[in-house]
Scaffold this active site. Structure first.
Site, PDB file in Angstrom:
ATOM      1  CG  ASP A 122     -13.815  -6.768   2.341  1.00  0.00           C
ATOM      2  OD1 ASP A 122     -13.648  -6.044   3.351  1.00  0.00           O
ATOM      3  OD2 ASP A 122     -14.207  -6.329   1.240  1.00  0.00           O
ATOM      4  CE1 TYR A 168      -3.536  -2.632   0.706  1.00  0.00           C
ATOM      5  CE2 TYR A 168      -4.641  -0.531   1.044  1.00  0.00           C
ATOM      6  CZ  TYR A 168      -4.700  -1.889   0.809  1.00  0.00           C
ATOM      7  OH  TYR A 168      -5.920  -2.492   0.695  1.00  0.00           O
ATOM      8  CG  ASP A 171      -2.359 -20.312  -0.933  1.00  0.00           C
ATOM      9  OD1 ASP A 171      -1.782 -20.228   0.172  1.00  0.00           O
ATOM     10  OD2 ASP A 171      -1.900 -20.989  -1.878  1.00  0.00           O
TER      11      ASP A 171
END
Ligand code: IPM
Ligand code: MG
Length: 358
Positions: free
Chosen positions: A250, A139, A222
């Protein structure tokens, strides 16, 4: 505290102003606060040409806590690298306020388990906390366009990993207090591919002996994404870097069936103001209709009281009031199942206020 705590309100865009106004009423029912409303996000771009002005950042730094609604919307969506974007305001606040630790608790409300996309027996007992590193990684690394190519860089230092690992271990300890169960931290990385992840795993492992009471395991991201849907109830604290935390939080939020219910806290150094916001976005499709679900923002205000102002009793009052109105069957449209008749933001707020007054 003798003076009323000063809270900067950043309603932002979309449903932000509606849910922040409702939350202000809830806070006012609990005591004296000095509120300072400011523009941040798309609304600030419209007014000042930038998502976050220096003046607003300074006001946030000087406050006791910051409550944010949501930022962004189709009006400001662009792929033009030169154009200002609402999200830059949020990222600027995180960096400018040093908010390196993002806490996203996920606990399905018992009244809402039927809303989960997972079968009830799978979701039952889920109570986890995502601790996301918030001011490093891809980010904030170097990024840019080079002719017909583009790059984003992921970088982490030992110090950045160590401080977020400590937040993970401390949070696990704190959550387990008095519960009789052993605290557990799951550190998530991609150490089979990424160098930053290998450093991450090494540093988390080095910090772990300082917390001998906390169990530690490591998962590749994953695999973690898969385990979150297959056995969510077995997670306690998940600690991970910025981008993985964005994605996994999320996913975790959706486990509960309503993103509209989840709060978050972004914390910096001890004694510095934190920022508190619902996990859901600005929901431009329902903005201005009076039907936005304010509960995640109420619960964010509870986190503000607990983590930002050390008023845990008031935090519990809000959380209990939210549980109570859900038990009574009140549902905003995003929570309502087929056949249930939903209430709007005002009615939901009034119900929570009357619980608080009871
Ligand atoms: C979040 C959001 C932000 C992020 C966006 C709005 C920049 O998705 O808080 O999770 O990616 O961190
Ligand atoms: Mg996100």
């Amino acid at each position: 505290m003798s003076e009323a705590p000063r809270i900067v309100l950043l309603p932002g865009d979309g449903i932000g102003p509606e849910i922040v106004a409702a939350t202000r009423r809830v806070l006012e029912a609990l005591g004296e606060f000095e509120f300072d409303g400011r523009l941040m996000g798309g609304c600030s771009i419209d007014e000042h040409g930038t998502a976050l002005t220096d003046e607003v950042l300074d006001a946030c730094r000087a406050a006791d806590a910051v409550l944010l609604g949501a930022v962004g919307g189709p009006k400001w969506d662009t792929t033009d690298p030169e154009a200002p974007r609402p999200e830059q305001g949020l990222l600027g606040l995180r960096k400018g306020m040093g908010l390196y630790a993002n806490l996203r608790p996920v606990r399905p409300s018992p009244a809402l388990v039927a809303a989960s996309p997972l079968r009830e027996e799978r979701i039952a007992g889920t109570d986890l906390l995502v601790v996301r590193e918030l001011t490093g990684g891809i980010y904030f690394g170097d990024s840019g366009r080079d002719g017909d190519a583009a790059h984003d860089t992921c970088e982490y230092s030992v110090a950045e990993i160590e401080r977020i690992a400590r937040v993970g271990f401390e949070s696990a300890r704190h959550r387990a207090e008095g519960s009789g169960r052993a605290p557990r931290v799951t550190s998530v990385d991609k150490a089979n591919v990424l160098e930053t992840s290998r450093l991450w795993r090494e540093v988390v492992g080095r910090v772990a002996p300082d917390y001998p009471d906390v169990e530690l395991d490591h998962l590749l991201v994953d695999n973690a994404a898969m385990q979150l849907v297959s056995r969510p109830a077995e997670f306690d604290v998940i600690v991970t870097e910025n981008l993985f935390g964005d994605i996994l939080s999320d996913e975790s939020a959706m486990l509960t069936g309503s993103l509209g219910m989840l709060p978050s806290a972004s914390l910096g150094a001890e004694g510095e103001p934190g920022l508190f916001e619902p996990v859901h976005g600005s929901a431009p499709d329902v903005a201005g209709q009076g039907i936005a679900n304010p509960l995640a923002t109420f619960l964010s205000a509870a986190m503000l009281l607990r983590h930002g102002l050390e008023r845990a009793d008031d935090a519990v009052r809000i959380e209990s009031a939210v549980d109570a109105v859900l038990e009574r069957g009140l549902r905003t449209p995003d929570l309502a199942a087929a056949g249930e008749s939903p209430v709007g933001t005002d009615e939901m707020t009034a119900a929570v206020l009357s619980e608080l007054a009871a």
